[in-house]
Scaffold this motif. Structure first.
Motif, PDB file in Angstrom:
ATOM      1  N   UNK A  70      48.645 -30.657  59.510  1.00 52.67           N
ATOM      2  CA  UNK A  70      48.336 -29.750  58.402  1.00 52.67           C
ATOM      3  C   UNK A  70      47.233 -30.309  57.513  1.00 52.67           C
ATOM      4  N   UNK A  71      47.252 -31.610  57.311  1.00 50.04           N
ATOM      5  CA  UNK A  71      46.236 -32.274  56.501  1.00 50.04           C
ATOM      6  C   UNK A  71      44.851 -32.118  57.134  1.00 50.04           C
ATOM      7  N   UNK A  72      44.753 -32.418  58.418  1.00 53.53           N
ATOM      8  CA  UNK A  72      43.460 -32.290  59.091  1.00 53.53           C
ATOM      9  C   UNK A  72      43.011 -30.835  59.136  1.00 53.53           C
ATOM     10  N   UNK A 118      31.805 -31.255  62.058  1.00 53.78           N
ATOM     11  CA  UNK A 118      32.763 -31.600  63.112  1.00 53.78           C
ATOM     12  C   UNK A 118      32.339 -32.862  63.859  1.00 53.78           C
ATOM     13  N   UNK A 119      31.080 -32.957  64.212  1.00 54.25           N
ATOM     14  CA  UNK A 119      30.602 -34.156  64.909  1.00 54.25           C
ATOM     15  C   UNK A 119      30.815 -35.392  64.039  1.00 54.25           C
ATOM     16  N   UNK A 120      30.492 -35.278  62.760  1.00 55.93           N
ATOM     17  CA  UNK A 120      30.691 -36.411  61.852  1.00 55.93           C
ATOM     18  C   UNK A 120      32.167 -36.773  61.738  1.00 55.93           C
ATOM     19  N   UNK A 121      33.008 -35.782  61.585  1.00 53.40           N
ATOM     20  CA  UNK A 121      34.432 -36.061  61.437  1.00 53.40           C
ATOM     21  C   UNK A 121      34.990 -36.750  62.680  1.00 53.40           C
ATOM     22  N   UNK A 122      34.710 -36.191  63.846  1.00 52.90           N
ATOM     23  CA  UNK A 122      35.291 -36.729  65.080  1.00 52.90           C
ATOM     24  C   UNK A 122      34.802 -38.141  65.398  1.00 52.90           C
ATOM     25  N   UNK A 123      33.655 -38.515  64.881  1.00 54.74           N
ATOM     26  CA  UNK A 123      33.130 -39.854  65.133  1.00 54.74           C
ATOM     27  C   UNK A 123      33.330 -40.788  63.931  1.00 54.74           C
ATOM     28  N   UNK A 124      34.007 -40.335  62.907  1.00 58.24           N
ATOM     29  CA  UNK A 124      34.110 -41.078  61.649  1.00 58.24           C
ATOM     30  C   UNK A 124      35.219 -42.122  61.647  1.00 58.24           C
ATOM     31  N   UNK A 161      37.219 -42.238  59.174  1.00 61.29           N
ATOM     32  CA  UNK A 161      38.373 -41.525  58.631  1.00 61.29           C
ATOM     33  C   UNK A 161      39.219 -40.940  59.753  1.00 61.29           C
ATOM     34  N   UNK A 162      38.575 -40.386  60.769  1.00 62.57           N
ATOM     35  CA  UNK A 162      39.307 -39.900  61.937  1.00 62.57           C
ATOM     36  C   UNK A 162      40.084 -41.023  62.590  1.00 62.57           C
ATOM     37  N   UNK A 163      39.477 -42.210  62.635  1.00 64.67           N
ATOM     38  CA  UNK A 163      40.138 -43.385  63.188  1.00 64.67           C
ATOM     39  C   UNK A 163      41.379 -43.746  62.374  1.00 64.67           C
ATOM     40  N   UNK A 164      41.294 -43.634  61.051  1.00 65.38           N
ATOM     41  CA  UNK A 164      42.452 -43.919  60.201  1.00 65.38           C
ATOM     42  C   UNK A 164      43.605 -42.958  60.495  1.00 65.38           C
ATOM     43  N   UNK A 165      43.265 -41.699  60.728  1.00 67.41           N
ATOM     44  CA  UNK A 165      44.302 -40.716  61.038  1.00 67.41           C
ATOM     45  C   UNK A 165      44.971 -41.001  62.384  1.00 67.41           C
ATOM     46  N   UNK A 166      44.253 -41.697  63.265  1.00 68.41           N
ATOM     47  CA  UNK A 166      44.816 -42.051  64.571  1.00 68.41           C
ATOM     48  C   UNK A 166      45.918 -43.087  64.467  1.00 68.41           C
ATOM     49  N   UNK A 167      45.932 -43.846  63.390  1.00 65.49           N
ATOM     50  CA  UNK A 167      46.935 -44.896  63.207  1.00 65.49           C
ATOM     51  C   UNK A 167      47.636 -44.730  61.861  1.00 65.49           C
ATOM     52  N   UNK A 168      48.382 -43.657  61.703  1.00 60.98           N
ATOM     53  CA  UNK A 168      48.979 -43.370  60.392  1.00 60.98           C
ATOM     54  C   UNK A 168      50.008 -44.408  59.954  1.00 60.98           C
ATOM     55  N   UNK A 169      50.541 -45.167  60.889  1.00 60.23           N
ATOM     56  CA  UNK A 169      51.523 -46.188  60.530  1.00 60.23           C
ATOM     57  C   UNK A 169      50.855 -47.355  59.805  1.00 60.23           C
ATOM     58  N   UNK A 212      42.478 -33.977  50.303  1.00 57.24           N
ATOM     59  CA  UNK A 212      41.335 -33.756  51.185  1.00 57.24           C
ATOM     60  C   UNK A 212      40.057 -34.375  50.632  1.00 57.24           C
ATOM     61  N   UNK A 213      39.987 -34.538  49.324  1.00 55.44           N
ATOM     62  CA  UNK A 213      38.801 -35.145  48.722  1.00 55.44           C
ATOM     63  C   UNK A 213      38.593 -36.572  49.231  1.00 55.44           C
ATOM     64  N   UNK A 214      39.679 -37.239  49.580  1.00 53.17           N
ATOM     65  CA  UNK A 214      39.606 -38.596  50.124  1.00 53.17           C
ATOM     66  C   UNK A 214      38.768 -38.600  51.412  1.00 53.17           C
ATOM     67  N   UNK A 215      38.982 -37.609  52.256  1.00 52.85           N
ATOM     68  CA  UNK A 215      38.230 -37.499  53.503  1.00 52.85           C
ATOM     69  C   UNK A 215      36.761 -37.211  53.237  1.00 52.85           C
ATOM     70  N   UNK A 216      36.480 -36.260  52.373  1.00 53.55           N
ATOM     71  CA  UNK A 216      35.092 -35.895  52.115  1.00 53.55           C
ATOM     72  C   UNK A 216      34.325 -37.035  51.454  1.00 53.55           C
ATOM     73  N   UNK A 217      34.990 -37.803  50.595  1.00 60.17           N
ATOM     74  CA  UNK A 217      34.358 -38.975  49.984  1.00 60.17           C
ATOM     75  C   UNK A 217      34.057 -40.031  51.050  1.00 60.17           C
ATOM     76  N   UNK A 218      34.982 -40.207  51.973  1.00 57.70           N
ATOM     77  CA  UNK A 218      34.782 -41.172  53.052  1.00 57.70           C
ATOM     78  C   UNK A 218      33.617 -40.769  53.951  1.00 57.70           C
ATOM     79  N   UNK A 219      33.545 -39.494  54.314  1.00 56.00           N
ATOM     80  CA  UNK A 219      32.449 -39.012  55.153  1.00 56.00           C
ATOM     81  C   UNK A 219      31.107 -39.127  54.436  1.00 56.00           C
TER      82      UNK A 219
END
Length: 162
Positions: A13-15, A34-40, A42-50, A58-65
């Motif tokens: 839901x967040x993504x 989309x290209x920026x997000x998938x290669x970012x 931040x996307x990597x951080x979402x892959x390891x939520x633990x 959502x502002x956290x993501x946009x600031x990171x990008x």
């Protein structure tokens, strides 16, 4: 493969919300976003939520990008908000349940196939959509398993070195 649990559902839901909000929070085209997000990162951080703590803001993501790539006004075409929301949800679902990275998903599937088939896919179960995509690309679940891919690379390297 893991089941979609509460954490996975929240991440999906967040993504999805991030993708939807990209229409108003970025000046670039949807394809650039989309290209920026998938290669970012931040996307990597979402892959390891633990390992990482998320505020689910959502502002956290946009600031990171913005920090990673800088600002862009390149491109004009924006994808429909409902399509972006679905794409965000589905791609995180695939990454979470198959335990693959965002980058691996982006390199494995043409996400524009998902976008082009939104009207068919969005009414179906996520597992049906994954099975359909795998069939389209003549792949199996094994092709999504990064450990199997790595083992195959080692086997090929070992065979070629003999």
């Amino acid at each position: 493969m893991r089941k979609l649990d509460l954490l996975g559902s929240k991440l999906c839901s967040y993504q999805a919300k991030i993708f939807e909000e990209s229409l108003t929070k970025t000046m670039c085209s949807s394809k650039v976003f989309l290209r920026r997000f998938f290669m970012s990162e931040f996307g990597f951080y979402l892959d390891m939520p633990e390992r990482y703590v998320f505020s689910y803001d959502t502002n956290e993501c946009f600031a990171s990008l913005l920090e990673e790539y800088g600002d862009s006004t390149y491109g004009k075409v924006k994808i429909n908000a409902n399509v972006l929301y679905y794409l965000g949800y589905l791609t995180r679902y695939i990454c979470y349940t198959r335990e693959i990275t965002t980058r691996h998903l982006y390199k494995t599937f043409n996400i524009y196939d998902i976008i082009d088939n939104y009207y068919v896919f969005h009414t179906q179960d996520e597992e049906w959509v994954i099975a359909t995509l795998l069939q389209k690309y003549n792949m199996t679940e094994k092709d999504l398993d990064e450990y199997e891919i790595l083992k195959d690379l080692f086997r090929k390297h070992y065979k070629d070195s003999l």
